[in-house]
Write a protein that holds these residues in place. Structure first.
Motif, PDB file in Angstrom:
ATOM      1  N   MET A   1      47.782  33.866  39.592  1.00 11.29           N
ATOM      2  CA  MET A   1      46.731  33.642  41.425  1.00 11.29           C
ATOM      3  C   MET A   1      45.902  34.954  41.796  1.00 11.29           C
ATOM      4  O   MET A   1      46.623  36.097  41.480  1.00 11.29           O
ATOM      5  N   PHE A   2      45.072  34.421  42.315  1.00 11.64           N
ATOM      6  CA  PHE A   2      43.590  35.752  42.602  1.00 11.64           C
ATOM      7  C   PHE A   2      43.144  35.329  44.128  1.00 11.64           C
ATOM      8  O   PHE A   2      43.542  33.848  44.503  1.00 11.64           O
ATOM      9  N   TYR A   3      43.389  36.343  44.399  1.00 12.45           N
ATOM     10  CA  TYR A   3      43.433  36.346  46.385  1.00 12.45           C
ATOM     11  C   TYR A   3      41.525  37.231  47.346  1.00 12.45           C
ATOM     12  O   TYR A   3      41.804  37.516  45.992  1.00 12.45           O
ATOM     13  N   THR A   4      41.333  35.474  47.456  1.00  7.06           N
ATOM     14  CA  THR A   4      39.838  36.381  47.364  1.00  7.06           C
ATOM     15  C   THR A   4      39.450  37.371  48.487  1.00  7.06           C
ATOM     16  O   THR A   4      40.885  37.404  49.531  1.00  7.06           O
ATOM     17  N   GLY A   5      38.815  38.198  48.057  1.00 16.73           N
ATOM     18  CA  GLY A   5      38.961  39.144  49.136  1.00 16.73           C
ATOM     19  C   GLY A   5      39.173  40.655  48.084  1.00 16.73           C
ATOM     20  O   GLY A   5      39.622  42.020  48.518  1.00 16.73           O
ATOM     21  N   LYS A   6      40.284  40.328  47.492  1.00 17.45           N
ATOM     22  CA  LYS A   6      41.265  41.356  47.072  1.00 17.45           C
ATOM     23  C   LYS A   6      40.622  42.168  45.916  1.00 17.45           C
ATOM     24  O   LYS A   6      39.665  41.142  45.175  1.00 17.45           O
ATOM     25  N   ILE A   7      40.713  43.380  45.474  1.00 14.36           N
ATOM     26  CA  ILE A   7      40.368  44.024  44.628  1.00 14.36           C
ATOM     27  C   ILE A   7      41.496  44.261  43.789  1.00 14.36           C
ATOM     28  O   ILE A   7      42.573  44.555  43.584  1.00 14.36           O
ATOM     29  N   TYR A   8      41.455  44.321  41.965  1.00 16.72           N
ATOM     30  CA  TYR A   8      41.713  44.298  41.191  1.00 16.72           C
ATOM     31  C   TYR A   8      40.693  44.649  40.064  1.00 16.72           C
ATOM     32  O   TYR A   8      40.178  45.708  39.865  1.00 16.72           O
ATOM     33  N   HIS A   9      42.351  45.799  39.084  1.00 15.56           N
ATOM     34  CA  HIS A   9      41.668  46.606  37.814  1.00 15.56           C
ATOM     35  C   HIS A   9      41.272  45.820  36.980  1.00 15.56           C
ATOM     36  O   HIS A   9      42.293  44.865  36.261  1.00 15.56           O
ATOM     37  N   ARG A  10      39.684  45.485  36.054  1.00 17.84           N
ATOM     38  CA  ARG A  10      39.844  44.196  35.662  1.00 17.84           C
ATOM     39  C   ARG A  10      40.478  44.128  33.993  1.00 17.84           C
ATOM     40  O   ARG A  10      40.850  43.703  33.975  1.00 17.84           O
ATOM     41  N   ARG A  11      40.542  45.759  33.583  1.00 23.00           N
ATOM     42  CA  ARG A  11      40.929  46.110  32.347  1.00 23.00           C
ATOM     43  C   ARG A  11      42.468  45.612  32.192  1.00 23.00           C
ATOM     44  O   ARG A  11      42.934  44.570  31.559  1.00 23.00           O
ATOM     45  N   SER A  12      42.888  46.322  33.517  1.00 20.99           N
ATOM     46  CA  SER A  12      44.612  45.952  33.581  1.00 20.99           C
ATOM     47  C   SER A  12      45.152  44.259  34.197  1.00 20.99           C
ATOM     48  O   SER A  12      46.020  44.414  33.898  1.00 20.99           O
ATOM     49  N   GLU A  13      44.714  44.516  35.292  1.00 17.43           N
ATOM     50  CA  GLU A  13      45.126  43.686  36.082  1.00 17.43           C
ATOM     51  C   GLU A  13      44.841  41.859  35.634  1.00 17.43           C
ATOM     52  O   GLU A  13      45.199  40.964  36.045  1.00 17.43           O
ATOM     53  N   ILE A  14      43.104  41.744  35.173  1.00 19.75           N
ATOM     54  CA  ILE A  14      42.801  40.589  34.352  1.00 19.75           C
ATOM     55  C   ILE A  14      42.732  40.460  33.267  1.00 19.75           C
ATOM     56  O   ILE A  14      43.542  39.293  32.467  1.00 19.75           O
ATOM     57  N   HIS A  15      42.361  41.197  32.039  1.00 27.00           N
ATOM     58  CA  HIS A  15      42.089  41.490  31.017  1.00 27.00           C
ATOM     59  C   HIS A  15      43.688  41.111  30.260  1.00 27.00           C
ATOM     60  O   HIS A  15      44.620  40.954  29.142  1.00 27.00           O
ATOM     61  N   GLY A  16      44.520  42.508  31.334  1.00 26.47           N
ATOM     62  CA  GLY A  16      45.607  42.918  30.199  1.00 26.47           C
ATOM     63  C   GLY A  16      46.933  41.403  30.358  1.00 26.47           C
ATOM     64  O   GLY A  16      47.592  41.711  29.691  1.00 26.47           O
ATOM     65  N   ARG A  17      46.643  40.491  30.904  1.00 19.92           N
ATOM     66  CA  ARG A  17      47.197  39.685  31.665  1.00 19.92           C
ATOM     67  C   ARG A  17      46.548  38.746  30.688  1.00 19.92           C
ATOM     68  O   ARG A  17      47.306  37.856  30.556  1.00 19.92           O
ATOM     69  N   TYR A  18      45.360  38.214  31.191  1.00 24.70           N
ATOM     70  CA  TYR A  18      45.244  36.621  30.644  1.00 24.70           C
ATOM     71  C   TYR A  18      44.121  37.097  29.238  1.00 24.70           C
ATOM     72  O   TYR A  18      44.133  35.626  28.843  1.00 24.70           O
ATOM     73  N   LYS A  19      43.968  38.583  28.770  1.00 23.12           N
ATOM     74  CA  LYS A  19      42.799  38.491  27.990  1.00 23.12           C
ATOM     75  C   LYS A  19      41.798  37.996  27.963  1.00 23.12           C
ATOM     76  O   LYS A  19      41.115  37.894  29.750  1.00 23.12           O
ATOM     77  N   GLY A  20      41.116  37.709  26.897  1.00 26.48           N
ATOM     78  CA  GLY A  20      39.271  37.432  27.312  1.00 26.48           C
ATOM     79  C   GLY A  20      38.451  39.023  27.080  1.00 26.48           C
ATOM     80  O   GLY A  20      39.336  40.025  26.723  1.00 26.48           O
ATOM     81  N   GLN A  21      37.067  38.335  26.874  1.00 27.52           N
ATOM     82  CA  GLN A  21      36.628  39.449  26.827  1.00 27.52           C
ATOM     83  C   GLN A  21      36.576  41.127  27.808  1.00 27.52           C
ATOM     84  O   GLN A  21      36.228  40.585  29.046  1.00 27.52           O
ATOM     85  N   GLN A  22      36.383  41.952  27.472  1.00 26.58           N
ATOM     86  CA  GLN A  22      36.604  42.926  28.382  1.00 26.58           C
ATOM     87  C   GLN A  22      35.519  43.789  28.392  1.00 26.58           C
ATOM     88  O   GLN A  22      35.641  44.387  30.024  1.00 26.58           O
ATOM     89  N   TYR A  23      33.993  43.441  28.205  1.00 25.63           N
ATOM     90  CA  TYR A  23      32.788  43.777  28.911  1.00 25.63           C
ATOM     91  C   TYR A  23      31.715  42.561  28.764  1.00 25.63           C
ATOM     92  O   TYR A  23      32.116  41.769  28.378  1.00 25.63           O
ATOM     93  N   GLY A  24      30.751  42.943  29.637  1.00 25.31           N
ATOM     94  CA  GLY A  24      29.527  41.683  29.356  1.00 25.31           C
ATOM     95  C   GLY A  24      30.256  41.007  31.216  1.00 25.31           C
ATOM     96  O   GLY A  24      31.156  41.164  31.846  1.00 25.31           O
ATOM     97  N   GLY A  25      29.196  40.146  31.300  1.00 26.02           N
ATOM     98  CA  GLY A  25      29.324  39.011  32.680  1.00 26.02           C
ATOM     99  C   GLY A  25      30.080  37.876  32.667  1.00 26.02           C
ATOM    100  O   GLY A  25      31.021  37.846  33.341  1.00 26.02           O
ATOM    101  N   ILE A  26      30.757  37.500  31.244  1.00 22.64           N
ATOM    102  CA  ILE A  26      31.205  36.054  31.135  1.00 22.64           C
ATOM    103  C   ILE A  26      32.644  36.615  30.138  1.00 22.64           C
ATOM    104  O   ILE A  26      32.067  36.825  29.002  1.00 22.64           O
ATOM    105  N   SER A  27      34.167  36.428  30.966  1.00 18.37           N
ATOM    106  CA  SER A  27      34.944  36.414  30.337  1.00 18.37           C
ATOM    107  C   SER A  27      35.597  34.716  29.960  1.00 18.37           C
ATOM    108  O   SER A  27      35.907  34.243  30.504  1.00 18.37           O
ATOM    109  N   THR A  28      35.797  33.995  28.239  1.00 15.08           N
ATOM    110  CA  THR A  28      36.991  33.212  28.335  1.00 15.08           C
ATOM    111  C   THR A  28      38.284  33.119  27.117  1.00 15.08           C
ATOM    112  O   THR A  28      37.588  33.397  26.764  1.00 15.08           O
ATOM    113  N   PRO A  29      38.970  33.448  28.093  1.00 16.08           N
ATOM    114  CA  PRO A  29      40.372  33.832  27.397  1.00 16.08           C
ATOM    115  C   PRO A  29      40.291  32.451  26.850  1.00 16.08           C
ATOM    116  O   PRO A  29      40.583  31.208  27.461  1.00 16.08           O
ATOM    117  N   ALA A  30      41.234  32.498  25.996  1.00 19.33           N
ATOM    118  CA  ALA A  30      41.595  31.743  24.712  1.00 19.33           C
ATOM    119  C   ALA A  30      42.689  30.161  25.249  1.00 19.33           C
ATOM    120  O   ALA A  30      42.756  29.327  24.958  1.00 19.33           O
TER     121      ALA A  30
END
Length: 287
Positions: free
Chosen positions: A1-30
């Motif tokens: 779950m993500f919280y509105t207004g909270k700051i996340y480290h894209r690589r570790s806290e988003i892609h590290g958990r959910y995968k998906g493309q780490q670069y670019g504007g759109i990421s679609t975890p399978a």
């Protein structure tokens, strides 16, 4: 779950958990029901300009660095997210590698316009119009049936006014557009929410600056003069939710944008509005 207004480290806290493309504007975890989209100022020289349209929708530039953009891959994922039961989660870059979560989005429509590609050549770019929704009401919006649409239309097509009660303004501001609504009704809903949240912030303040606690500097034909400030930036538009707006006197408003300690000041404002909103919700439950 993500919280509105909270700051996340894209690589570790988003892609590290959910995968998906780490670069670019759109990421679609399978393997997850999320579509992550990212906005910021870095791509403006290549035609990636994201901002609010006059109709209140958030214009988000599709993916594709060279030549005409195609309705495929990430672009197709955004357009068909409802059909595929995917949630669009919008993040805004705040510094290198770090992004702020701004909320869930729904696709409203898209248009094509000429924008330069990374080589400076003009091409057809896909511009999505998104509705940044109140995540608290997302489930409700997705489970509506045709039988219940008419019953709730009174909320999402109600045009707010200065005489609308604080509670009613809050209801309009927090309403989510049903998926069965037409494009015109969705846009009307977005515009009504935007108007409602500004009226809500001023009515909640009651003529007193919510920053310094002083009376509004002067009266206007429509009441005490206060300016509505969004606490999270999103190209200085911010999300139209009660906890993200504050009514300020002109001095406090400029302090929130231009003072040397504006970050610290905004943090204090965020905490203050969180306390005010918590009190209002408690009072509403008691009543």
């Amino acid at each position: 779950m993500f919280y509105t207004g909270k700051i996340y480290h894209r690589r570790s806290e988003i892609h590290g958990r959910y995968k998906g493309q780490q670069y670019g504007g759109i990421s679609t975890p399978a393997d997850h029901s999320y579509i992550f989209i990212f906005t910021g100022d870095a791509g403006s020289e290549y035609g990636y300009i994201d901002n609010f349209d006059t109709n209140g929708t958030f214009k988000y530039t599709g993916e594709g660095q060279e030549g005409d953009m195609k309705m495929s891959k990430g672009n197709l994922a955004i357009r068909d997210h409802r059909i595929n039961n995917k949630e669009i989660l919008l993040f805004e870059y705040v510094s290198q590698g770090f992004v702020r979560f701004l909320g869930n989005c729904n696709y409203v429509f898209h248009h094509i316009e000429e924008r330069p590609d990374r080589n400076g050549d003009l091409r057809d770019a896909i511009i999505f119009h998104l509705d940044i929704v109140n995540t608290q009401n997302t489930d409700t919006a997705q489970t509506l049936t045709p039988k219940t649409v008419e019953a709730i239309k009174a909320v999402y097509i109600t045009k707010p006014s200065k005489g609308t009660s604080l509670q009613k303004l809050r209801e309009i501001a927090l309403s989510s557009t049903p998926i069965q609504a037409t494009t015109e009704e969705k846009i009307q809903s977005i515009q009504n929410r935007s108007m409602a949240i500004k009226l809500y912030a001023k009515k909640r303040a009651g003529g007193i600056c919510e920053g310094c606690g002083e009376m509004a500097p002067f009266e206007t034909k429509s009441g005490p003069y206060l300016e509505v400030h969004h606490l999270t930036r999103l190209a200085d538009g911010g999300t139209d939710l009660p906890h993200n707006v504050i009514a300020l006197c002109p001095t406090c408003h400029r302090k929130a944008h231009y003072s040397l300690n504006y970050l610290e000041f905004n943090t204090r404002l965020i905490d203050k509005i969180a306390d005010i909103e918590a009190t209002l919700r408690y009072q509403s439950v008691k009543e």
